[in-house]
Design a protein around this motif. Structure first.
Motif, PDB file in Angstrom:
ATOM      1  N   THR A   7      98.273  -9.175  47.199  1.00  0.00           N
ATOM      2  CA  THR A   7      98.275 -10.084  47.837  1.00  0.00           C
ATOM      3  C   THR A   7     100.088 -10.952  46.979  1.00  0.00           C
ATOM      4  OG1 THR A   7      97.245 -11.618  47.003  1.00  0.00           O
ATOM      5  CG2 THR A   7      96.409 -10.428  48.909  1.00  0.00           C
ATOM      6  N   ARG A   8     101.075 -11.576  47.825  1.00  0.00           N
ATOM      7  CA  ARG A   8     102.274 -11.979  47.396  1.00  0.00           C
ATOM      8  C   ARG A   8     101.410 -13.488  46.469  1.00  0.00           C
ATOM      9  NH1 ARG A   8     105.129 -16.489  48.134  1.00  0.00           N
ATOM     10  NH2 ARG A   8     107.723 -16.555  47.658  1.00  0.00           N
ATOM     11  N   ARG A   9     100.190 -13.733  46.804  1.00  0.00           N
ATOM     12  CA  ARG A   9      99.816 -15.487  45.512  1.00  0.00           C
ATOM     13  C   ARG A   9      99.326 -14.867  44.623  1.00  0.00           C
ATOM     14  NH1 ARG A   9      97.435 -16.101  50.748  1.00  0.00           N
ATOM     15  NH2 ARG A   9      94.997 -15.944  49.702  1.00  0.00           N
ATOM     16  N   GLU A 339     103.214 -17.998  54.410  1.00  0.00           N
ATOM     17  CA  GLU A 339     103.488 -16.435  52.743  1.00  0.00           C
ATOM     18  C   GLU A 339     104.346 -17.506  51.869  1.00  0.00           C
ATOM     19  OE1 GLU A 339     103.462 -12.006  51.041  1.00  0.00           O
ATOM     20  OE2 GLU A 339     104.996 -13.162  52.532  1.00  0.00           O
ATOM     21  N   SER A 340     104.871 -18.490  52.435  1.00  0.00           N
ATOM     22  CA  SER A 340     105.134 -19.701  50.927  1.00  0.00           C
ATOM     23  C   SER A 340     104.479 -20.466  50.430  1.00  0.00           C
ATOM     24  CB  SER A 340     106.526 -20.587  51.531  1.00  0.00           C
ATOM     25  OG  SER A 340     106.632 -21.130  52.964  1.00  0.00           O
ATOM     26  N   THR A 342     100.875 -21.970  49.379  1.00  0.00           N
ATOM     27  CA  THR A 342      99.623 -21.608  48.769  1.00  0.00           C
ATOM     28  C   THR A 342      99.315 -22.884  48.336  1.00  0.00           C
ATOM     29  OG1 THR A 342      99.970 -19.787  47.505  1.00  0.00           O
ATOM     30  CG2 THR A 342      98.226 -20.753  47.349  1.00  0.00           C
ATOM     31  N   SER A 359      98.173 -17.877  55.576  1.00  0.00           N
ATOM     32  CA  SER A 359      99.176 -16.639  55.426  1.00  0.00           C
ATOM     33  C   SER A 359      97.907 -15.756  56.032  1.00  0.00           C
ATOM     34  CB  SER A 359      99.830 -15.874  54.694  1.00  0.00           C
ATOM     35  OG  SER A 359      98.836 -16.265  53.404  1.00  0.00           O
ATOM     36  N   ASP A 363     102.161 -15.669  60.746  1.00  0.00           N
ATOM     37  CA  ASP A 363     103.747 -15.147  59.544  1.00  0.00           C
ATOM     38  C   ASP A 363     104.184 -16.298  59.124  1.00  0.00           C
ATOM     39  OD1 ASP A 363     102.520 -12.904  59.982  1.00  0.00           O
ATOM     40  OD2 ASP A 363     103.313 -12.439  62.268  1.00  0.00           O
ATOM     41  N   VAL A 390     109.898 -17.282  49.373  1.00  0.00           N
ATOM     42  CA  VAL A 390     109.737 -15.458  48.857  1.00  0.00           C
ATOM     43  C   VAL A 390     110.843 -14.906  48.312  1.00  0.00           C
ATOM     44  CG1 VAL A 390     109.003 -13.401  50.303  1.00  0.00           C
ATOM     45  CG2 VAL A 390     107.983 -15.647  51.689  1.00  0.00           C
TER      46      VAL A 390
END
Length: 404
Positions: A7-9, A339-340, A342, A359, A363, A390
């Motif tokens: 994942t992005r995290r 997503e930005s 956490t 996330s 979205d 992002v």
């Protein structure tokens, strides 16, 4: 068996962008490995700063503040309308990272304020927002986002909330806001300092007075935060950013103790591994008495970073708990990509990401959106959020909720 894609995290954690450090801006350090070009030295004619900075009028002496984790010598002064957009068309988003994430939403555009002054660096925040304040808009935004009326103080209407203690004082010319267990007392002390009813910090601290006489106020001035201090002995460090027609300027001023001998060579040695200095058209070092000044002149294009287009959000976060779970709600303010953000639990200097994240189901995070997590069963200190635009290499963390 194939592993699921990261994942992005996970990527950000592996890249070192989400850390278990104290609450601060990731990547704000000035000293980084050299990039190959040598520092060019020469005299620089920097744009003039305001030599009678208004932030000193709002900063009360330490004796007037509640005891605790308050640093009365910290200042983060920003003119949101003068961060480079007029000269370059690009806003210096570094200033946004240092302010917007720590504010609640008051229903007004950040760029509408004449100045935004961050005071008292703690795990939380104190701010003064000056300008033409539409009090009806601010009042409605506060009442719609979890605040309640709390009387008045001097010429200000007061609003507060208790989930994560915050107080806002609203007048036609300024909003004074604090996020702290003793937020009302702090707000009243700041208002009294502006009125001249209590001593101000520069009136009781000679070092701060001397330093701020020299520092003044630019488009963005930070005192007690960023600095270039190779001996680590400076009493006060500062950074001022100024946009100009022929480029942008960063001015660092440090005040050293009387028994310290600071030489130009010491500063030059430190700058040889400073990325911004190496990227500058010219660097100017001057030492007058115990104040060392390092000025840097860079091209406008240096503002075009990978986060230059990021919309750093201002969000009012609310928290409800039943003892077993915590529900975090976006109460008011900007929409931001899910997503930005956490969410983590912090204990001491260690952070652990919670299992569920915005996330996972969203979205974008917008007013009314919630995230429910299990209440920590450890000696955790707080719930924090980390904002990571992002596709950008910068992140910053902020307090959502202090655990009881």
């Amino acid at each position: 068996m194939n592993s699921p894609p990261p994942t992005r995290r996970t990527f950000l954690k592996q890249a070192g962008l989400v850390t278990a450090a104290s609450i601060s801006l990731t990547g704000c350090t000035e000293s980084l490995p050299p990039l190959g070009n040598r520092v060019q030295y020469g005299r620089i004619d920097t744009p003039p700063v305001n030599t009678n900075p208004t932030y000193r009028q709002w900063l009360p002496a330490a004796s007037t503040l509640p005891s605790g984790d308050i640093n009365p010598g910290y200042v983060n002064y920003v003119q949101p309308q003068n961060l480079g957009q007029q000269e370059t068309g690009i806003v210096n988003k570094n200033a946004h990272f240092f302010q917007k994430l720590y504010l609640d939403s008051f229903g007004l555009d950040y760029e509408s304020y004449d100045s935004v002054i961050g005071l008292h660096r703690t795990t939380k925040s104190t701010y003064v927002l000056q300008g033409d304040i539409t009090t009806e808009t601010v009042t409605q935004t506060l009442l719609d986002s979890g605040y309640t009326t709390a009387g008045s103080y001097q010429d200000y209407e007061l609003f507060d909330r208790t989930d994560s203690p915050r107080t806002a004082a609203v007048s036609p010319t300024a909003i004074v806001w604090a996020h702290h267990e003793q937020s009302t007392a702090i707000v009243e002390a700041v208002i009294d300092a502006k009125r001249g009813a209590v001593p101000r910090h520069h009136e009781t601290d000679d070092a701060f007075a001397s330093a701020t006489d020299a520092i003044g106020a630019g488009s963005w001035t930070m005192i007690g935060g960023l600095g270039i201090d190779p001996t680590r002995s400076a009493l006060i460090r500062s950074m001022t950013y100024m946009p100009g027609d022929d480029g942008i300027y960063y001015i660092h001023k440090q005040l050293y103790p009387e028994n310290d001998v600071i030489t130009e060579q010491t500063l030059r040695d430190a700058l040889e591994e400073n990325t911004r200095a190496r990227d500058s058209r010219s660097v100017d070092i001057q030492i007058e008495g115990q104040i060392a000044t390092i000025a840097m002149h860079l091209p406008h294009e240096s503002l075009q970073t990978d986060y230059a287009d990021a919309t750093v959000p201002i969000i009012t976060w609310g928290v409800e708990t039943d003892g077993e779970t915590l529900t975090i709600q976006h109460e008011a303010g900007d929409s931001t990509p899910a997503e930005s953000i956490t969410v983590s639990i912090q204990e001491g200097s260690e952070r652990t990401e919670v299992e569920s994240q915005f996330s996972d189901t969203l979205d974008r995070i917008q007013p009314g959106d919630t995230l429910t997590i299990d209440a920590p069963d450890t000696d955790a200190d707080r719930i924090v959020g980390t904002y990571s635009p992002v596709d950008a290499t910068r992140s910053a963390s902020f307090v959502i909720y202090e655990l009881p």
